[in-house]
Design an enzyme around this catalytic site. Sequence first.
Site, PDB file in Angstrom:
ATOM      1  N   ARG A 138      -8.128  -9.635   0.884  1.00 21.53           N
ATOM      2  CA  ARG A 138      -9.370  -9.232   1.562  1.00 21.53           C
ATOM      3  C   ARG A 138     -10.371  -8.745   0.526  1.00 21.53           C
ATOM      4  NH1 ARG A 138      -5.909  -4.839   1.515  1.00 21.53           N
ATOM      5  NH2 ARG A 138      -6.806  -3.124   0.314  1.00 21.53           N
ATOM      6  N   LEU A 165       8.933   1.764 -12.464  1.00 15.92           N
ATOM      7  CA  LEU A 165       8.163   2.275 -13.607  1.00 15.92           C
ATOM      8  C   LEU A 165       7.479   3.575 -13.212  1.00 15.92           C
ATOM      9  CD1 LEU A 165       6.827   1.912 -16.447  1.00 15.92           C
ATOM     10  CD2 LEU A 165       5.075   0.532 -15.307  1.00 15.92           C
ATOM     11  N   GLU A 170      -3.002  -6.806  -7.739  1.00 16.20           N
ATOM     12  CA  GLU A 170      -2.732  -5.453  -8.238  1.00 16.20           C
ATOM     13  C   GLU A 170      -1.633  -5.461  -9.285  1.00 16.20           C
ATOM     14  OE1 GLU A 170      -3.317  -2.845  -4.130  1.00 16.20           O
ATOM     15  OE2 GLU A 170      -1.441  -2.749  -5.240  1.00 16.20           O
ATOM     16  N   LYS A 184      12.757  -3.151 -11.069  1.00 15.56           N
ATOM     17  CA  LYS A 184      12.726  -2.012 -11.987  1.00 15.56           C
ATOM     18  C   LYS A 184      11.623  -1.053 -11.544  1.00 15.56           C
ATOM     19  CE  LYS A 184      13.679   0.192 -15.834  1.00 15.56           C
ATOM     20  NZ  LYS A 184      15.007   0.829 -15.962  1.00 15.56           N
ATOM     21  N   HIS A 198      -1.807   7.322  -2.305  1.00 10.99           N
ATOM     22  CA  HIS A 198      -2.242   5.936  -2.154  1.00 10.99           C
ATOM     23  C   HIS A 198      -3.684   5.802  -1.661  1.00 10.99           C
ATOM     24  CE1 HIS A 198       1.804   4.862  -3.117  1.00 10.99           C
ATOM     25  NE2 HIS A 198       2.261   5.599  -2.122  1.00 10.99           N
ATOM     26  N   ARG A 240     -15.469   7.462  -3.885  1.00  7.43           N
ATOM     27  CA  ARG A 240     -15.370   7.359  -2.421  1.00  7.43           C
ATOM     28  C   ARG A 240     -15.643   8.735  -1.854  1.00  7.43           C
ATOM     29  NH1 ARG A 240     -10.240   3.634  -0.675  1.00  7.43           N
ATOM     30  NH2 ARG A 240     -10.439   2.087  -2.330  1.00  7.43           N
ATOM     31  N   GLY A 259       0.805  -1.208   0.000  1.00  9.00           N
ATOM     32  CA  GLY A 259       0.000   0.000   0.000  1.00  9.00           C
ATOM     33  C   GLY A 259       0.839   1.260   0.000  1.00  9.00           C
ATOM     34  N   GLY A 260       2.059   1.151  -0.528  1.00  2.00           N
ATOM     35  CA  GLY A 260       2.909   2.336  -0.633  1.00  2.00           C
ATOM     36  C   GLY A 260       3.841   2.525   0.546  1.00  2.00           C
TER      37      GLY A 260
HETATM   38  C1  MV4 Z   1       5.854   0.448  -7.958  1.00  2.00           C
HETATM   39  C2  MV4 Z   1       5.827   1.646  -8.695  1.00  2.00           C
HETATM   40  C3  MV4 Z   1       6.670   1.751  -9.767  1.00  2.00           C
HETATM   41  N1  MV4 Z   1       7.507   0.735 -10.092  1.00  2.00           N
HETATM   42  N2  MV4 Z   1       6.701  -0.524  -8.299  1.00  2.00           N
HETATM   43  C4  MV4 Z   1       2.723   1.825  -4.590  1.00  2.00           C
HETATM   44  C5  MV4 Z   1       1.835   0.995  -3.752  1.00  2.00           C
HETATM   45  C6  MV4 Z   1       2.329  -0.387  -3.828  1.00  2.00           C
HETATM   46  N3  MV4 Z   1       1.248  -1.273  -4.048  1.00  2.00           N
HETATM   47  C7  MV4 Z   1       3.276  -0.409  -4.960  1.00  2.00           C
HETATM   48  N4  MV4 Z   1       3.414   0.933  -5.439  1.00  2.00           N
HETATM   49  C8  MV4 Z   1       4.177   1.217  -6.509  1.00  2.00           C
HETATM   50  N5  MV4 Z   1       5.049   0.259  -6.906  1.00  2.00           N
HETATM   51  C9  MV4 Z   1       7.520  -0.381  -9.351  1.00  2.00           C
HETATM   52  N6  MV4 Z   1       8.356  -1.376  -9.670  1.00  2.00           N
HETATM   53  C10 MV4 Z   1       4.925   2.654  -8.324  1.00  2.00           C
HETATM   54  C11 MV4 Z   1       4.097   2.443  -7.223  1.00  2.00           C
HETATM   55  C12 MV4 Z   1       3.179   3.531  -6.930  1.00  2.00           C
HETATM   56  C13 MV4 Z   1       1.797   3.367  -7.058  1.00  2.00           C
HETATM   57  C14 MV4 Z   1       1.209   2.167  -7.450  1.00  2.00           C
HETATM   58  C15 MV4 Z   1      -0.156   2.031  -7.545  1.00  2.00           C
HETATM   59  C16 MV4 Z   1      -0.987   3.115  -7.278  1.00  2.00           C
HETATM   60  C17 MV4 Z   1      -0.446   4.308  -6.906  1.00  2.00           C
HETATM   61  C18 MV4 Z   1       0.938   4.456  -6.782  1.00  2.00           C
HETATM   62  C19 MV4 Z   1       1.471   5.688  -6.401  1.00  2.00           C
HETATM   63  C20 MV4 Z   1       2.823   5.816  -6.285  1.00  2.00           C
HETATM   64  C21 MV4 Z   1       3.677   4.746  -6.529  1.00  2.00           C
END
Ligand code: MV4
Length: 447
Positions: free
Chosen positions: A292, A203, A275, A201, A235, A338, A164-165
């Site tokens: 969940r 993204l 996700e 990596k 998030h 929401r 969840g960040g």
């Molecule tokens: C990442 C990413 C970029 N690259 N992983 C944020 C929450 C967690 N579930 C994983 N997250 C991220 N993982 C890689 N390899 C960017 C995020 C991310 C993000 C992901 C989903 C929804 C919002 C986000 C906001 C900031 C960063």
Amino acid sequence: MFSRILIANRGEIALRVIRACREMGIESVCVYSKADEGAAYLRLADRTICIGGPSPAESYLNIPRIISAAEVANVDAIHPGYGFLSENAHFASVCRDCKIEFIGPSPEAMAKLGDKVECKKIARESKVPVFPGSEGAIDDEGEAVKVAAKIGYPVIIKAAAGGGGRGMRVCHNEAALRSGLKQASNEAMNAFGNGSVYVEKFLEGARHVEIQVVGDKHGNAVHLFERDCSAQRRHQKIIEEAPAPLIDARRRDDVAKSAARLVKNAQYAGAATVEFLMDERQNFYMLEVNTRLQVEHPVTEMITGIDLVKTQILVAAGEPLPFKQRDIKINGHAMECRINAEDPARNFAPCPGTLTTFECAGGPGVRLDTHCVPGYRVPPNYDSMIGKLIVHAPDREQCIARMDRALGEMRIEPIKTTIPLQQQLMRNSAFRAGGIDIHFLERLLRN
Ligand code: MV4
């Protein structure tokens, strides 16, 4: 089937489970804290039990008190809702020891998928697309640098126990990676009691697309297609929709099938969400699995016609899934806003207080999941979400028009809510075109 279920949660999700129980002929027992005493939704349960003070630690997170209430009420099962104890494998195992069915996965499956390193391993074995990176946990600086050199910068360090960040760190070069590794591990140890970290990596600027899946205790697993949750801030999701706009049907099918495979291979019984991030070329990379029911589950219910809470209860009771993959079809488009008691003008500061006015939207294709009524006092102790406005329409354009209309029918006074922002988004050309990325909302709010 169960005769009686205890609901270890509050607010709109407690009400959502009470409603499912009523329709299934199951008695509901809802626990509540002092802060929720007298709330209208509690009158819809068959029985209510006060379990303690307003702070979560004294009530909704308090395992001994919840188990005591379950013993006193003699329930067969506990529904944890979302948040609170819903992803706590220790709680699931205490339930098992007390011979109370936890409505969710086994503690083993929960722990396995909750550990991001373990989860990624099962994902690879199931041919679920993941980000390139370290094979498992990494503690050696040299090894991390080698991996990063191979996949290229930027990379991201993530905690195995994060999510969840929480517990993430982006590194743009070798020096940052070297110094970040130990720090990240120490922080993870302090925050989660588990210092295990991995590297993958990074993204930038993708879309957040997640797949709803559900498995039963007989080895069956299906997916219920995807949701797009890219409209988020820090998030916190603001708007979710299903299906995701502008994705290739073939791509969607491949990734959705891979998510169902993951759940099957993990011998997972219950509802889960896999996700993903999706880049502009529609490549998918798994992030994590939420074990969940999610806040945004209604959009999937609206497009599939499947009741996810009833399905959770059925599979927890040992019933086989009442549908096959080929029976599940997408019908139209659904969107959820929401509604948070927050002030967008004051950096989304929570706005607790009494609702002197609370008027609901209605009409064709509108669903409002809320525990609020006129005169309700929003307590300051919990999450600021006061309801979810969900609309369903034949296509995305009509869905947006319907959501705009429904948001306009809501009247909530005197507290500030996210409704004006959501209405602004319904009229925003980039949002209307579809395909906004996860940074879109934060960019919009800066300008
Ligand atoms: C990442 C990413 C970029 N690259 N992983 C944020 C929450 C967690 N579930 C994983 N997250 C991220 N993982 C890689 N390899 C960017 C995020 C991310 C993000 C992901 C989903 C929804 C919002 C986000 C906001 C900031 C960063």
